[in-house]
Design an enzyme around this catalytic site. Structure first.
Site, PDB file in Angstrom:
ATOM      1  N   ARG A 184      11.417  -1.460  10.115  1.00 18.94           N
ATOM      2  CA  ARG A 184      10.363  -1.259  11.113  1.00 18.94           C
ATOM      3  C   ARG A 184      10.485  -2.297  12.227  1.00 18.94           C
ATOM      4  O   ARG A 184      10.870  -3.434  11.958  1.00 18.94           O
ATOM      5  CB  ARG A 184       8.994  -1.400  10.440  1.00 18.94           C
ATOM      6  CG  ARG A 184       8.560  -0.153   9.726  1.00 18.94           C
ATOM      7  CD  ARG A 184       7.338  -0.359   8.891  1.00 18.94           C
ATOM      8  NE  ARG A 184       6.290  -1.158   9.505  1.00 18.94           N
ATOM      9  CZ  ARG A 184       5.088  -1.316   8.977  1.00 18.94           C
ATOM     10  NH1 ARG A 184       4.785  -0.729   7.838  1.00 18.94           N
ATOM     11  NH2 ARG A 184       4.185  -2.063   9.565  1.00 18.94           N
TER      12      ARG A 184
ATOM     13  N   LYS B 129       0.818  -1.221   0.000  1.00 11.34           N
ATOM     14  CA  LYS B 129       0.000   0.000   0.000  1.00 11.34           C
ATOM     15  C   LYS B 129       0.851   1.270   0.000  1.00 11.34           C
ATOM     16  O   LYS B 129       0.566   2.197  -0.741  1.00 11.34           O
ATOM     17  CB  LYS B 129      -0.894   0.028   1.252  1.00 11.34           C
ATOM     18  CG  LYS B 129      -2.058  -0.943   1.186  1.00 11.34           C
ATOM     19  CD  LYS B 129      -2.781  -0.971   2.523  1.00 11.34           C
ATOM     20  CE  LYS B 129      -1.858  -1.525   3.582  1.00 11.34           C
ATOM     21  NZ  LYS B 129      -2.286  -1.413   4.942  1.00 11.34           N
TER      22      LYS B 129
ATOM     23  N   ARG C 199       0.227 -10.194  12.764  1.00 13.33           N
ATOM     24  CA  ARG C 199      -0.453  -9.163  11.965  1.00 13.33           C
ATOM     25  C   ARG C 199      -1.302  -9.798  10.867  1.00 13.33           C
ATOM     26  O   ARG C 199      -2.407  -9.338  10.585  1.00 13.33           O
ATOM     27  CB  ARG C 199       0.582  -8.211  11.337  1.00 13.33           C
ATOM     28  CG  ARG C 199       1.207  -7.279  12.368  1.00 13.33           C
ATOM     29  CD  ARG C 199       2.572  -6.784  11.945  1.00 13.33           C
ATOM     30  NE  ARG C 199       2.559  -5.953  10.762  1.00 13.33           N
ATOM     31  CZ  ARG C 199       3.605  -5.780   9.960  1.00 13.33           C
ATOM     32  NH1 ARG C 199       4.748  -6.387  10.212  1.00 13.33           N
ATOM     33  NH2 ARG C 199       3.518  -5.013   8.904  1.00 13.33           N
TER      34      ARG C 199
ATOM     35  N   ARG D 131      -9.708  -0.986  10.426  1.00 11.94           N
ATOM     36  CA  ARG D 131      -9.127  -2.325  10.506  1.00 11.94           C
ATOM     37  C   ARG D 131     -10.112  -3.339  11.059  1.00 11.94           C
ATOM     38  O   ARG D 131      -9.799  -4.516  11.150  1.00 11.94           O
ATOM     39  CB  ARG D 131      -7.911  -2.291  11.428  1.00 11.94           C
ATOM     40  CG  ARG D 131      -6.612  -2.091  10.694  1.00 11.94           C
ATOM     41  CD  ARG D 131      -5.512  -2.015  11.730  1.00 11.94           C
ATOM     42  NE  ARG D 131      -4.285  -2.592  11.259  1.00 11.94           N
ATOM     43  CZ  ARG D 131      -3.418  -1.999  10.472  1.00 11.94           C
ATOM     44  NH1 ARG D 131      -3.676  -0.808   9.991  1.00 11.94           N
ATOM     45  NH2 ARG D 131      -2.299  -2.599  10.136  1.00 11.94           N
TER      46      ARG D 131
ATOM     47  N   ARG E 116      11.978  -5.362   3.575  1.00 11.92           N
ATOM     48  CA  ARG E 116      11.610  -3.943   3.576  1.00 11.92           C
ATOM     49  C   ARG E 116      12.623  -3.079   4.329  1.00 11.92           C
ATOM     50  O   ARG E 116      13.034  -3.389   5.430  1.00 11.92           O
ATOM     51  CB  ARG E 116      10.223  -3.776   4.200  1.00 11.92           C
ATOM     52  CG  ARG E 116       9.795  -2.335   4.349  1.00 11.92           C
ATOM     53  CD  ARG E 116       8.326  -2.137   4.294  1.00 11.92           C
ATOM     54  NE  ARG E 116       7.576  -2.795   5.343  1.00 11.92           N
ATOM     55  CZ  ARG E 116       6.250  -2.801   5.398  1.00 11.92           C
ATOM     56  NH1 ARG E 116       5.547  -2.225   4.434  1.00 11.92           N
ATOM     57  NH2 ARG E 116       5.630  -3.408   6.376  1.00 11.92           N
TER      58      ARG E 116
HETATM   59  P1  ADP Z   1       0.755  -3.049   7.901  1.00 16.38           P
HETATM   60  O1  ADP Z   1      -0.434  -2.752   7.025  1.00 16.38           O
HETATM   61  O2  ADP Z   1       1.963  -3.456   7.122  1.00 16.38           O
HETATM   62  O3  ADP Z   1       0.437  -3.967   9.051  1.00 16.38           O
HETATM   63  P2  ADP Z   1       0.556  -0.381   9.111  1.00 16.38           P
HETATM   64  O4  ADP Z   1       1.612   0.646   8.968  1.00 16.38           O
HETATM   65  O5  ADP Z   1      -0.766  -0.124   8.468  1.00 16.38           O
HETATM   66  O6  ADP Z   1       1.233  -1.723   8.601  1.00 16.38           O
HETATM   67  O7  ADP Z   1       0.282  -0.655  10.665  1.00 16.38           O
HETATM   68  C1  ADP Z   1       1.324  -0.967  11.552  1.00 16.38           C
HETATM   69  C2  ADP Z   1       0.774  -1.138  12.971  1.00 16.38           C
HETATM   70  O8  ADP Z   1       0.164   0.099  13.404  1.00 16.38           O
HETATM   71  C3  ADP Z   1      -0.320  -2.187  13.123  1.00 16.38           C
HETATM   72  O9  ADP Z   1       0.217  -3.504  13.273  1.00 16.38           O
HETATM   73  C4  ADP Z   1      -1.013  -1.683  14.405  1.00 16.38           C
HETATM   74  O10 ADP Z   1      -0.236  -2.014  15.553  1.00 16.38           O
HETATM   75  C5  ADP Z   1      -0.976  -0.170  14.249  1.00 16.38           C
HETATM   76  N1  ADP Z   1      -2.191   0.375  13.580  1.00 16.38           N
HETATM   77  C6  ADP Z   1      -2.244   0.959  12.346  1.00 16.38           C
HETATM   78  N2  ADP Z   1      -3.518   1.318  12.042  1.00 16.38           N
HETATM   79  C7  ADP Z   1      -4.284   0.957  13.098  1.00 16.38           C
HETATM   80  C8  ADP Z   1      -5.680   1.023  13.392  1.00 16.38           C
HETATM   81  N3  ADP Z   1      -6.557   1.512  12.485  1.00 16.38           N
HETATM   82  N4  ADP Z   1      -6.122   0.546  14.589  1.00 16.38           N
HETATM   83  C9  ADP Z   1      -5.273   0.024  15.487  1.00 16.38           C
HETATM   84  N5  ADP Z   1      -3.938  -0.108  15.280  1.00 16.38           N
HETATM   85  C10 ADP Z   1      -3.441   0.364  14.104  1.00 16.38           C
END
Ligand code: ADP
Length: 212
Positions: free
Chosen positions: A160, A15, A171, A88, A127
């Protein structure tokens, strides 16, 4: 014409790379809750709490994420947005709907990126990110010119804290259980378009955005 977009994709689904192109070429505002959380000062109380969740691959508390989202949605200045990482789960999808109504915004398109689990794992373990400009590289698929160094900023690339196989599994399982059902939720609203997340992603998305 622009459309307000929500991306639904598994962790490391590609993304952020695609969003960077949409921001640069098409004037989008990228609302990535993961980036916003990672940007919180890690030495503050809030930052420590957030880092702890991130390192385990667990969701950060709704009230923290929603506050960050509101701030972005209120400052769009008429530009189209891409939501990446929010909602999410179903609860967050309902919160989003309320916020969009409140701010007189619409969601026009939900893009489901299809990527195999094998590719996801390679994207996770390869990454690398520039801490300065946030450009993303991958040592297997998209390496920088000089190994470990950002092409643009000449600084050392970092990884990360949640990009390892163990956290990926948490995840990915959470994604399948909590986030994937959102596809049905948005399909009922007639908003979902499936995109092959392994090839010519940008071109496919631009063609959907321009399709009326
Ligand atoms: P990816 O899609 O690769 O898992 P993101 O950068 O979208 O990575 O998210 C990384 C982390 O940030 C998630 O594993 C979670 O801990 C937190 N996070 C991101 N968006 C949310 C959300 N909408 N609600 C709760 N936690 C979130």
């Amino acid at each position: 014409m622009s459309k307000n977009i929500l991306f639904i994709a598994p962790p490391a689904g590609g993304k952020s790379t695609i969003c960077a192109r949409l921001v640069e070429n098409d004037g989008y505002i990228h609302i990535a809750t993961g980036n916003l959380l990672r940007d919180i000062d890690a030495s503050s109380d809030l930052g420590r709490k957030v880092q702890d969740k991130l390192s385990k691959g667990e969701f950060v508390d709704d009230d923290i994420v929603i506050e960050l989202l509101k701030n972005k949605l209120q400052n769009l200045n008429g530009k189209p947005f891409i939501l990446d990482g929010f909602p999410r789960n179903l609860h967050q999808a309902r919160v989003l709907e309320e916020l969009l109504n409140e701010y007189h915004l619409t969601l026009d398109l939900v893009i489901e990126l299809i990527v195999s689990e094998n590719t996801l794992l390679k994207r996770i373990t390869g990454r690398q990110i520039c801490p300065n400009c946030e450009r993303t590289y991958n040592k297997y698929f998209m390496p920088p010119r000089v190994s470990g160094i950002c092409d643009d900023c000449d600084v050392l690339l970092t990884s990360r804290i949640d990009d390892n196989e163990e956290t990926f599994k948490v995840r990915f399982d959470t994604y399948m259980k909590e986030t994937y059902p959102l596809i049905d939720y948005y399909r009922e609203k007639g908003l979902v378009v499936k995109i092959d997340g392994e090839d010519n992603i940008y071109e496919q998305i631009v063609s959907v955005i321009n399709d009326d």
